[in-house]
Design a protein around this motif. Structure first.
Motif, PDB file in Angstrom:
ATOM      1  N   VAL A 157      -3.639   0.420  -2.629  1.00 38.86           N
ATOM      2  CA  VAL A 157      -2.743  -0.603  -3.176  1.00 38.86           C
ATOM      3  C   VAL A 157      -2.008  -0.050  -4.394  1.00 38.86           C
ATOM      4  CG1 VAL A 157      -2.616  -2.895  -4.232  1.00 38.86           C
ATOM      5  CG2 VAL A 157      -4.206  -2.485  -2.349  1.00 38.86           C
ATOM      6  N   GLU A 177      -7.866  -7.788   6.965  1.00 28.83           N
ATOM      7  CA  GLU A 177      -8.238  -6.478   6.428  1.00 28.83           C
ATOM      8  C   GLU A 177      -9.381  -5.872   7.250  1.00 28.83           C
ATOM      9  OE1 GLU A 177      -7.939  -3.271   3.746  1.00 28.83           O
ATOM     10  OE2 GLU A 177      -6.646  -5.029   3.979  1.00 28.83           O
ATOM     11  N   ARG A 203       1.110  -5.238  -6.713  1.00 34.23           N
ATOM     12  CA  ARG A 203       0.375  -6.489  -6.535  1.00 34.23           C
ATOM     13  C   ARG A 203       1.112  -7.643  -7.225  1.00 34.23           C
ATOM     14  NH1 ARG A 203      -3.584  -8.372  -3.300  1.00 34.23           N
ATOM     15  NH2 ARG A 203      -4.926  -6.578  -3.704  1.00 34.23           N
ATOM     16  N   ARG A 248      -8.043  -4.571  10.520  1.00 27.89           N
ATOM     17  CA  ARG A 248      -7.342  -3.289  10.345  1.00 27.89           C
ATOM     18  C   ARG A 248      -8.341  -2.138  10.213  1.00 27.89           C
ATOM     19  NH1 ARG A 248      -3.650  -6.499   7.272  1.00 27.89           N
ATOM     20  NH2 ARG A 248      -4.808  -6.113   5.352  1.00 27.89           N
ATOM     21  N   GLU A 249      -9.411  -2.389   9.448  1.00 27.40           N
ATOM     22  CA  GLU A 249     -10.417  -1.339   9.274  1.00 27.40           C
ATOM     23  C   GLU A 249     -11.135  -1.042  10.592  1.00 27.40           C
ATOM     24  OE1 GLU A 249     -10.882   0.545   6.719  1.00 27.40           O
ATOM     25  OE2 GLU A 249      -9.349  -0.499   5.557  1.00 27.40           O
ATOM     26  N   ARG A 255       0.824  -1.203   0.000  1.00 28.65           N
ATOM     27  CA  ARG A 255       0.000   0.000   0.000  1.00 28.65           C
ATOM     28  C   ARG A 255       0.862   1.257   0.000  1.00 28.65           C
ATOM     29  NH1 ARG A 255      -5.368  -0.784   1.116  1.00 28.65           N
ATOM     30  NH2 ARG A 255      -5.971  -2.842   1.933  1.00 28.65           N
ATOM     31  N   GLU A 303      -6.988 -13.367   4.801  1.00 26.54           N
ATOM     32  CA  GLU A 303      -6.629 -12.047   4.282  1.00 26.54           C
ATOM     33  C   GLU A 303      -7.771 -11.051   4.522  1.00 26.54           C
ATOM     34  OE1 GLU A 303      -5.726 -12.605   0.189  1.00 26.54           O
ATOM     35  OE2 GLU A 303      -3.694 -13.372   0.548  1.00 26.54           O
ATOM     36  N   LEU A 304      -9.003 -11.482   4.225  1.00 20.89           N
ATOM     37  CA  LEU A 304     -10.150 -10.595   4.405  1.00 20.89           C
ATOM     38  C   LEU A 304     -10.395 -10.305   5.884  1.00 20.89           C
ATOM     39  CD1 LEU A 304     -12.614 -12.149   1.789  1.00 20.89           C
ATOM     40  CD2 LEU A 304     -11.354 -10.010   1.594  1.00 20.89           C
TER      41      LEU A 304
END
Length: 210
Positions: free
Chosen positions: A68, A158, A71, A161-162, A61, A154-155
């Protein structure tokens, strides 16, 4: 831009094709895409034609806005599955889906906004099985349980983190509201003191007249 797909062009800007029209082209360093999604669609179509499954892998990022900007797209047989303690002797062992394959492309977002292929590894270390176009499933549906677990992790990461970011914003907002409330209370108290002082002065003044 085509209604059916994103645009792709060569680094010199002379070739301009849709992802559907370019599915039979081999990736190369310097190839440009209009977006990260266009790069994914292209490499997914390329993977299907050659006979392997694409996996969306690592990313980086921007330190400035958190978007992002880098990749890596790999073969689903990239890496090796982590060994886990055996839970039961009667449990059927899971199929080996990771074989350390190095095939990949790496795309990076340029200052122009386009995505540039900066690395391409063509060779696979396992047999390839081409899938007919009419029998092709989406990448998500064709993923193995291991890959789905990775995607879920991964989700989940994420999402965490959010949530942390949202909690930090909420904490800052609460601090601002508390400061405003304290300031309002202090201001109200000062006004009351002023009103009381005015009343006392007015009372003394009236007393002097009498």
């Amino acid at each position: 831009m085509s209604e059916d797909g994103d645009m792709m062009e060569s680094s010199n800007g002379k070739e301009l094709l849709t992802t559907e029209e370019s599915s039979d082209i081999e990736p190369y360093v310097g190839m440009e895409f209009e977006s990260e999604e266009a790069a994914k669609v292209f490499y997914d179509a390329y993977a299907t034609r050659l006979g392997f499954i694409m996996r969306v892998d690592a990313f980086r990022r921007s330190m400035r806005d958190g978007k992002v900007v880098w990749r890596r797209l790999v073969c689903n047989k990239e890496g090796f599955r982590k060994l886990r303690p055996k839970r039961s002797e009667n449990r059927k062992p899971r199929a080996i889906t990771r074989e350390g394959c190095k095939a990949m492309i790496v795309v990076k977002k340029e200052k122009t906004g386009k995505w540039l292929v900066t690395r391409f590894v063509k060779e696979h270390n396992h047999p390839l099985v081409a899938t007919p176009a009419n029998g092709r499933r989406s990448v998500l549906l064709s993923q193995t349980p291991d890959e789905k677990d990775v995607k879920i992790r991964e989700l989940t990461a994420e999402l965490q983190r959010e949530r942390k970011r949202s909690a930090a914003f909420q904490e800052q907002l609460d601090m601002v509201l508390r400061d405003m409330e304290d300031h309002s209370h202090h201001l109200s108290r000062n006004i009351d003191d002023i009103v009381q002082s005015v009343r006392e002065i007015e009372s003394k003044r009236l007393g002097n007249f009498t």
